[in-house]
Enzyme design. Structure first.
Site, PDB file in Angstrom:
ATOM      1  N   ASP A  74    -101.573  16.248  42.484  1.00 18.36           N
ATOM      2  CA  ASP A  74    -102.600  15.484  41.783  1.00 18.36           C
ATOM      3  C   ASP A  74    -103.173  16.294  40.637  1.00 18.36           C
ATOM      4  O   ASP A  74    -103.943  17.235  40.857  1.00 18.36           O
ATOM      5  CB  ASP A  74    -103.726  15.118  42.759  1.00 18.36           C
ATOM      6  CG  ASP A  74    -103.291  14.038  43.726  1.00 18.36           C
ATOM      7  OD1 ASP A  74    -102.806  12.994  43.257  1.00 18.36           O
ATOM      8  OD2 ASP A  74    -103.430  14.238  44.948  1.00 18.36           O
ATOM      9  N   GLY A  91    -109.940  13.378  47.367  1.00 16.07           N
ATOM     10  CA  GLY A  91    -109.346  13.080  48.667  1.00 16.07           C
ATOM     11  C   GLY A  91    -110.428  12.599  49.629  1.00 16.07           C
ATOM     12  O   GLY A  91    -111.619  12.640  49.315  1.00 16.07           O
ATOM     13  N   HIS A 120     -96.570  15.828  46.610  1.00 19.13           N
ATOM     14  CA  HIS A 120     -97.408  15.063  45.672  1.00 19.13           C
ATOM     15  C   HIS A 120     -98.456  15.994  45.060  1.00 19.13           C
ATOM     16  O   HIS A 120     -99.232  16.639  45.776  1.00 19.13           O
ATOM     17  CB  HIS A 120     -98.080  13.909  46.414  1.00 19.13           C
ATOM     18  CG  HIS A 120     -98.854  12.981  45.539  1.00 19.13           C
ATOM     19  ND1 HIS A 120     -98.260  11.968  44.815  1.00 19.13           N
ATOM     20  CD2 HIS A 120    -100.181  12.904  45.262  1.00 19.13           C
ATOM     21  CE1 HIS A 120     -99.187  11.303  44.136  1.00 19.13           C
ATOM     22  NE2 HIS A 120    -100.380  11.867  44.393  1.00 19.13           N
ATOM     23  N   MET A 126    -102.890   2.725  43.659  1.00 16.22           N
ATOM     24  CA  MET A 126    -104.038   3.488  44.163  1.00 16.22           C
ATOM     25  C   MET A 126    -104.782   2.631  45.180  1.00 16.22           C
ATOM     26  O   MET A 126    -105.222   1.517  44.861  1.00 16.22           O
ATOM     27  CB  MET A 126    -104.991   3.872  43.021  1.00 16.22           C
ATOM     28  CG  MET A 126    -104.474   4.933  42.066  1.00 16.22           C
ATOM     29  SD  MET A 126    -103.917   6.471  42.828  1.00 16.22           S
ATOM     30  CE  MET A 126    -105.401   7.038  43.668  1.00 16.22           C
ATOM     31  N   MET A 185    -103.681  12.259  36.443  1.00 14.61           N
ATOM     32  CA  MET A 185    -104.952  11.541  36.263  1.00 14.61           C
ATOM     33  C   MET A 185    -105.660  12.231  35.101  1.00 14.61           C
ATOM     34  O   MET A 185    -106.603  13.011  35.287  1.00 14.61           O
ATOM     35  CB  MET A 185    -105.773  11.610  37.553  1.00 14.61           C
ATOM     36  CG  MET A 185    -105.237  10.683  38.629  1.00 14.61           C
ATOM     37  SD  MET A 185    -105.785  11.135  40.279  1.00 14.61           S
ATOM     38  CE  MET A 185    -104.532  12.343  40.686  1.00 14.61           C
ATOM     39  N   SER A 197    -100.128  15.295  49.817  1.00 18.89           N
ATOM     40  CA  SER A 197    -100.849  15.659  48.588  1.00 18.89           C
ATOM     41  C   SER A 197    -101.466  17.042  48.781  1.00 18.89           C
ATOM     42  O   SER A 197    -102.314  17.233  49.658  1.00 18.89           O
ATOM     43  CB  SER A 197    -101.954  14.640  48.310  1.00 18.89           C
ATOM     44  OG  SER A 197    -102.862  15.202  47.384  1.00 18.89           O
ATOM     45  N   ASP A 213    -101.399   5.556  47.579  1.00 15.43           N
ATOM     46  CA  ASP A 213    -102.133   6.818  47.496  1.00 15.43           C
ATOM     47  C   ASP A 213    -103.624   6.587  47.716  1.00 15.43           C
ATOM     48  O   ASP A 213    -104.266   5.895  46.927  1.00 15.43           O
ATOM     49  CB  ASP A 213    -101.883   7.411  46.096  1.00 15.43           C
ATOM     50  CG  ASP A 213    -102.431   8.806  45.919  1.00 15.43           C
ATOM     51  OD1 ASP A 213    -103.007   9.365  46.875  1.00 15.43           O
ATOM     52  OD2 ASP A 213    -102.281   9.334  44.800  1.00 15.43           O
ATOM     53  N   GLY A 263    -106.536   7.299  51.257  1.00 18.58           N
ATOM     54  CA  GLY A 263    -106.989   6.760  52.537  1.00 18.58           C
ATOM     55  C   GLY A 263    -105.862   6.401  53.498  1.00 18.58           C
ATOM     56  O   GLY A 263    -106.033   5.533  54.363  1.00 18.58           O
ATOM     57  N   HIS A 286     -98.683  13.360  39.781  1.00 20.49           N
ATOM     58  CA  HIS A 286     -99.548  12.212  39.506  1.00 20.49           C
ATOM     59  C   HIS A 286    -100.597  12.648  38.475  1.00 20.49           C
ATOM     60  O   HIS A 286    -101.508  13.400  38.800  1.00 20.49           O
ATOM     61  CB  HIS A 286    -100.191  11.796  40.849  1.00 20.49           C
ATOM     62  CG  HIS A 286    -101.187  10.692  40.750  1.00 20.49           C
ATOM     63  ND1 HIS A 286    -102.051  10.386  41.791  1.00 20.49           N
ATOM     64  CD2 HIS A 286    -101.469   9.805  39.754  1.00 20.49           C
ATOM     65  CE1 HIS A 286    -102.813   9.369  41.435  1.00 20.49           C
ATOM     66  NE2 HIS A 286    -102.496   8.999  40.210  1.00 20.49           N
ATOM     67  N   MET A 323    -105.668  16.536  37.659  1.00 22.02           N
ATOM     68  CA  MET A 323    -106.919  15.905  37.194  1.00 22.02           C
ATOM     69  C   MET A 323    -107.523  16.762  36.095  1.00 22.02           C
ATOM     70  O   MET A 323    -107.516  17.994  36.197  1.00 22.02           O
ATOM     71  CB  MET A 323    -107.907  15.802  38.358  1.00 22.02           C
ATOM     72  CG  MET A 323    -107.335  15.064  39.566  1.00 22.02           C
ATOM     73  SD  MET A 323    -108.581  14.873  40.841  1.00 22.02           S
ATOM     74  CE  MET A 323    -107.583  14.173  42.168  1.00 22.02           C
TER      75      MET A 323
HETATM   76  C1  DX5 Z   1    -106.835  10.812  44.819  1.00 23.98           C
HETATM   77  C2  DX5 Z   1    -105.457  11.433  44.852  1.00 23.98           C
HETATM   78  C3  DX5 Z   1    -104.796  11.416  46.168  1.00 23.98           C
HETATM   79  C4  DX5 Z   1    -105.501  12.178  47.259  1.00 23.98           C
HETATM   80  C5  DX5 Z   1    -105.329  11.394  48.523  1.00 23.98           C
HETATM   81  O1  DX5 Z   1    -107.249  10.656  43.515  1.00 23.98           O
HETATM   82  O2  DX5 Z   1    -104.594  10.774  43.937  1.00 23.98           O
HETATM   83  O3  DX5 Z   1    -103.434  11.826  46.077  1.00 23.98           O
HETATM   84  O4  DX5 Z   1    -105.015  13.469  47.462  1.00 23.98           O
HETATM   85  O5  DX5 Z   1    -106.116  11.971  49.493  1.00 23.98           O
HETATM   86  P1  DX5 Z   1    -106.398  11.315  50.904  1.00 23.98           P
HETATM   87  O6  DX5 Z   1    -105.078  11.192  51.606  1.00 23.98           O
HETATM   88  O7  DX5 Z   1    -107.308  12.306  51.532  1.00 23.98           O
HETATM   89  O8  DX5 Z   1    -107.042   9.989  50.661  1.00 23.98           O
HETATM   90 ZN    ZN Z   2    -102.322  11.177  43.929  1.00 24.78          ZN
END
Ligand code: DX5
Ligand code: ZN
Length: 211
Positions: free
Chosen positions: A34, A143, A32, A136, A67, A7, A172, A174, A65, A36
């Protein structure tokens, strides 16, 4: 073999094109991205203009992705900008079935994402319209959060709902070497990771450790 989707939320935004090239050389399977909007989640990231500008730096699939609120409007912008997979949140769609159809009609793969509190039963009537299901394993937005282990049961349930259909399960949030193994044992095919991939400059080593 499990696929790794770094990501770029954890990348150095000042050198995004070098980061994309480095992930490609390090053996990433997908990029990936993200997206937002500051409404659906309390954070703001990439618009379609950025995706269009980083598109030439790799031939790896762009796994976008969304969001965002009103993903039915935004999906088209990201397909035009070079997305290969567009994933929308089931919770953000008024008409999930129609949104998935419109993504596929534009020649793009369609994904559905479920927040931690959303049951997998919302997928039952769209299984023949999706290429990817994104579970999720944290609440979306940032992140570096801690993996929610109760989502392992959801992954396993979705795996059995899919049966013989050609649908990938992606996780996705943690993901580290330990949670990667648990997700893959539960049925995940694609692991998204931000913090774990960008933890040190040796991206190849970090990606290999997840695999
Ligand atoms: C969170 C994102 C993830 C994020 C994951 O909303 O969708 O893709 O980047 O980050 P880590 O791997 O640090 O949990
Ligand atoms: Zn994501």
């Amino acid at each position: 073999m499990v696929m790794i989707a770094p990501s770029i939320l954890s990348a150095d935004f000042g050198h995004l094109h070098q980061e994309i090239s480095a992930l490609d050389k390090a053996g990433a399977d997908l990029i990936h991205i993200d997206v937002m909007d500051g409404h659906y989640v309390p954070n703001l990231t990439f618009g379609p203009g950025i995706i269009r500008q980083i598109r030439p730096y790799t031939s790896l699939p762009f796994d976008v992705h969304l969001m965002v609120d009103n993903p039915e409007t935004a999906a088209g912008w990201f397909i035009s900008a070079g997305a290969d997979i567009v994933t929308v949140h089931a919770e953000a769609c008024k008409h999930l079935d129609a949104v998935l159809n419109s993504i596929r009609e534009r020649g793009c793969k369609a994904g559905v994402s479920l927040n931690p509190s959303t049951p997998e039963t919302v997928l039952e009537y769209v299984l023949d319209k999706v290429d990817l299901i994104l579970v999720m394993t944290v609440n979306p937005g940032f992140g570096g959060q801690v993996f929610l282990p109760e989502q392992l049961k959801k992954i396993a349930r979705i795996k059995s709902m899919i049966g013989s259909r050609d649908i990938k399960i992606e996780v996705d949030g943690g993901i580290n070497a330990m949670t990667a193994a648990e997700c893959s044992a539960a049925g995940a095919d694609i692991l998204v990771a931000g913090t774990a991939v960008f933890a040190s400059k040796d991206y190849r080593k970090n990606i290999d450790a997840l695999r």
